[in-house]
Design an enzyme around this catalytic site. Structure first.
Site, mmCIF file in Angstrom:
data_model
loop_
_atom_site.group_PDB
_atom_site.id
_atom_site.type_symbol
_atom_site.label_atom_id
_atom_site.label_comp_id
_atom_site.label_asym_id
_atom_site.label_seq_id
_atom_site.Cartn_x
_atom_site.Cartn_y
_atom_site.Cartn_z
ATOM 1 N N LYS A 1 91.433 7.762 -7.098
ATOM 2 C CA LYS A 1 90.642 8.154 -5.444
ATOM 3 C C LYS A 1 90.617 7.068 -5.634
ATOM 4 O O LYS A 1 90.364 5.741 -6.089
ATOM 5 C CB LYS A 1 89.476 9.140 -5.427
ATOM 6 C CG LYS A 1 89.167 10.010 -5.796
ATOM 7 C CD LYS A 1 87.752 10.356 -5.428
ATOM 8 C CE LYS A 1 87.405 12.074 -5.166
ATOM 9 N NZ LYS A 1 85.993 12.093 -5.536
ATOM 10 N N ARG B 1 78.605 22.321 -6.402
ATOM 11 C CA ARG B 1 78.864 23.063 -5.855
ATOM 12 C C ARG B 1 79.033 24.692 -5.622
ATOM 13 O O ARG B 1 78.812 25.466 -5.391
ATOM 14 C CB ARG B 1 79.464 22.358 -4.280
ATOM 15 C CG ARG B 1 78.900 21.380 -3.650
ATOM 16 C CD ARG B 1 79.938 20.603 -3.721
ATOM 17 N NE ARG B 1 80.864 20.302 -3.967
ATOM 18 C CZ ARG B 1 81.257 18.840 -4.257
ATOM 19 N NH1 ARG B 1 81.642 18.714 -3.154
ATOM 20 N NH2 ARG B 1 82.162 18.491 -4.913
ATOM 21 N N SER C 1 82.277 14.495 0.468
ATOM 22 C CA SER C 1 82.425 12.827 0.836
ATOM 23 C C SER C 1 83.990 12.436 1.704
ATOM 24 O O SER C 1 84.094 12.368 2.173
ATOM 25 C CB SER C 1 82.553 11.838 0.041
ATOM 26 O OG SER C 1 81.193 11.729 -0.629
ATOM 27 N N HIS D 1 74.639 14.240 -2.164
ATOM 28 C CA HIS D 1 74.233 13.638 -3.300
ATOM 29 C C HIS D 1 72.675 13.323 -2.977
ATOM 30 O O HIS D 1 71.950 12.767 -3.858
ATOM 31 C CB HIS D 1 74.846 11.856 -3.292
ATOM 32 C CG HIS D 1 76.207 12.051 -3.232
ATOM 33 N ND1 HIS D 1 77.441 11.426 -2.447
ATOM 34 C CD2 HIS D 1 77.340 12.397 -4.071
ATOM 35 C CE1 HIS D 1 78.447 11.382 -2.477
ATOM 36 N NE2 HIS D 1 78.968 12.463 -3.299
#
Ligand code: PNS
Length: 161
Positions: A42, A91, A129, A18
């Site tokens: 989440k 990514r 994360s 990040h």
């Protein structure tokens, strides 16, 4: 007119991946808002104020980066502050479909900003994360993935006794 970009995410917690995106966005725009947002899919491990603290300590060196918290739609926030871009890191191909869907939905909700994807640096390709949290839970070394103050938060909250 100030060219403002928003970097939204759960940041639960913030990683070097990040921070790399935030640093690069800060070079492209006049102001970058790191926006701690709710991902309805989440359940967070850290409170908003904990996440804010972790981000603040690691973005102090960037004079044009500010932090805010959102409990609503990203598109509404972007419109409200007059941002011209939403910046996300990509990514791998696996990120693409989900991110593309969100970019299109946000564009439909508010047409006045573009979603801009920055390619993740190669060393952060695998970093997320949730991967960090899983490694930490089982006592693995995550010092290459997150800054020192985040390590402290993770040790206290997540490491299995
Ligand atoms: O770091 P994440 O969890 O991948 O980030 C996803 C996030 C928080 C950016 C996304 O869930 C979001 O934008 N939430 C704010 C609420 C919203 O606008 N949802 C609709 C997105 S199309």
């Amino acid at each position: 007119m100030k060219r403002i970009a928003v970097c939204p995410g759960s940041f639960d917690p913030i990683t070097y991946g990040h921070l790399d995106i935030i640093r690069r966005a800060s070079m492209l725009f006049d102001e970058v808002v790191v926006l701690i947002s709710v991902n309805a899919l989440k359940t967070p491990s850290f409170t908003e104020s904990e996440r804010m603290m972790m981000i603040r300590e690691n973005t102090q060196e960037f004079s044009n980066v500010v932090i805010d918290v959102l409990d609503g739609l990203l598109a509404d926030y972007v419109q409200k502050i007059g941002a011209i871009a939403i910046v996300k890191g990509l990514r791998a191909v696996s990120d693409f479909e989900y991110e593309f869907q969100m970019a299109l939905a946000n564009k439909k909700l508010y047409n006045g900003a573009e979603t801009v994807f920055l390619t993740t640096s190669s060393e952060n390709m695998y970093l997320s994360s949730s991967v960090v949290k899983q490694i930490a839970y089982f006592g693995g070394d995550i010092s290459h993935f997150v800054p020192e103050n985040v390590l402290d938060f993770i040790r206290k909250r997540l490491v299995k006794e």
